[in-house]
Design an enzyme around this catalytic site. Sequence first.
Site, PDB file in Angstrom:
ATOM      1  N   TYR A 162      82.715  14.082 127.152  1.00 22.82           N
ATOM      2  CA  TYR A 162      82.450  14.695 125.841  1.00 22.82           C
ATOM      3  C   TYR A 162      81.291  14.040 125.105  1.00 22.82           C
ATOM      4  O   TYR A 162      80.648  14.667 124.269  1.00 22.82           O
ATOM      5  CB  TYR A 162      83.723  14.605 125.005  1.00 22.82           C
ATOM      6  CG  TYR A 162      83.635  15.177 123.615  1.00 22.82           C
ATOM      7  CD1 TYR A 162      83.455  16.541 123.405  1.00 22.82           C
ATOM      8  CD2 TYR A 162      83.759  14.349 122.494  1.00 22.82           C
ATOM      9  CE1 TYR A 162      83.401  17.064 122.122  1.00 22.82           C
ATOM     10  CE2 TYR A 162      83.710  14.868 121.216  1.00 22.82           C
ATOM     11  CZ  TYR A 162      83.522  16.219 121.035  1.00 22.82           C
ATOM     12  OH  TYR A 162      83.463  16.739 119.765  1.00 22.82           O
ATOM     13  N   TYR A 163      81.002  12.773 125.401  1.00 23.23           N
ATOM     14  CA  TYR A 163      79.963  12.058 124.665  1.00 23.23           C
ATOM     15  C   TYR A 163      78.601  12.680 124.964  1.00 23.23           C
ATOM     16  O   TYR A 163      78.135  12.669 126.111  1.00 23.23           O
ATOM     17  CB  TYR A 163      79.943  10.577 125.042  1.00 23.23           C
ATOM     18  CG  TYR A 163      81.209   9.817 124.705  1.00 23.23           C
ATOM     19  CD1 TYR A 163      82.171  10.336 123.842  1.00 23.23           C
ATOM     20  CD2 TYR A 163      81.457   8.559 125.259  1.00 23.23           C
ATOM     21  CE1 TYR A 163      83.327   9.640 123.543  1.00 23.23           C
ATOM     22  CE2 TYR A 163      82.615   7.853 124.960  1.00 23.23           C
ATOM     23  CZ  TYR A 163      83.541   8.406 124.106  1.00 23.23           C
ATOM     24  OH  TYR A 163      84.696   7.710 123.816  1.00 23.23           O
ATOM     25  N   SER A 164      77.990  13.212 123.920  1.00 20.33           N
ATOM     26  CA  SER A 164      76.706  13.913 124.054  1.00 20.33           C
ATOM     27  C   SER A 164      76.764  14.974 125.160  1.00 20.33           C
ATOM     28  O   SER A 164      75.792  15.237 125.852  1.00 20.33           O
ATOM     29  CB  SER A 164      75.557  12.922 124.309  1.00 20.33           C
ATOM     30  OG  SER A 164      75.364  12.083 123.184  1.00 20.33           O
TER      31      SER A 164
END
Length: 359
Positions: A64-66
């Site tokens: 999900y990060y970036s």
Amino acid sequence: MTAEFYRQLSPTCGLRVSPLALGAITLGGTHGMEHFGHVQAPEAADLLATAQEAGINMVDVANYYSTGDAEEILGQALGSSREFDSLMVTSKVRMVVGPGPNDGGQSRWHILDQVDRSLRSLGRDHLDLYYLHEWDGQTPLEESLGTMDSLVRSGKIRYYGVSNFTSWQLMKALMVCDRHGFIRPVSQQIYYTPQAREAEYEMIPAAIDQGIGTQVWSPLAMGLLTGKYRRGSRPRQGTRMSDGDGSDVRIQDWENLYTMVNALDEIARRHGVPIAAVDLAWLLARPGVTNLAVGARNTDQLKASLEALSLELDDEDIAAISRVSPLRVRYPFWHQADLASDRLSEADRDIIATTAAQL
């Protein structure tokens, strides 16, 4: 580092992890996550080297990060040196990462699709720890946990855990595993700080009771507990909290947060360490806590956090922090403290004993 430096991830598995894990949420800074940081592969490699030199053996990231860019950048940094081969990598799955109807959740389709994407991005053939990042109330747990079980048995992941589950959701997951003979999760990743102690009511006691390790995300409250922000001055433009509302960690009482920062500052001055180190040292001494995922935009920030590894708080320090943000006595804890404190389990002891002392 000596063997004593490392901690067993949980009583139910033999994996040993460092007290701090390097959080990779600052990598990338795209797709709505610009306020977390814009660390690219060369800087990420510097962070990895600094962390590894201090004994850190785990890096924490998420698909999900970036929207995947953080995993890509981390993969480039990990591949820049063979010395990083020994670092363990944990990632996560559940959040919505695309426009399709199956680009989120805990379905078998989504989990299997995303674990392969994460492995390709990271340049690894397995993940050491894989988290279900959030609860999914529409996918049967039998499907989600059966998929995680198959991933462990296939070797694509070594262990798995759950993140941001309530205690009843964790217990339900464990019940499903036991009923069907699935391999159990071994850890939970949760939000917990000296100023936000809700996890002490049931999440941590449930984990202690069931032999589940606890890894803390954002132990510095997205930087709000580092001392950069004081009463009368909200976060500046360009920082993680530039909107000033603390929405990423739901700060509900800014006055209490600033009071906590002042208390941490007094202790930090007494020990000659950064405020961040005091915050982290307090958490590392809490019952049930295995390790903390600490993000950094540069090596200076990371080194400030690393000072927690050699800091030992005394009883006066711990009491001072607890006085600023005491755990409110809620039902049924006050009732159990009144009438059931003669028979406490290890899981009960911290919350009930603390409650009893307040009465």
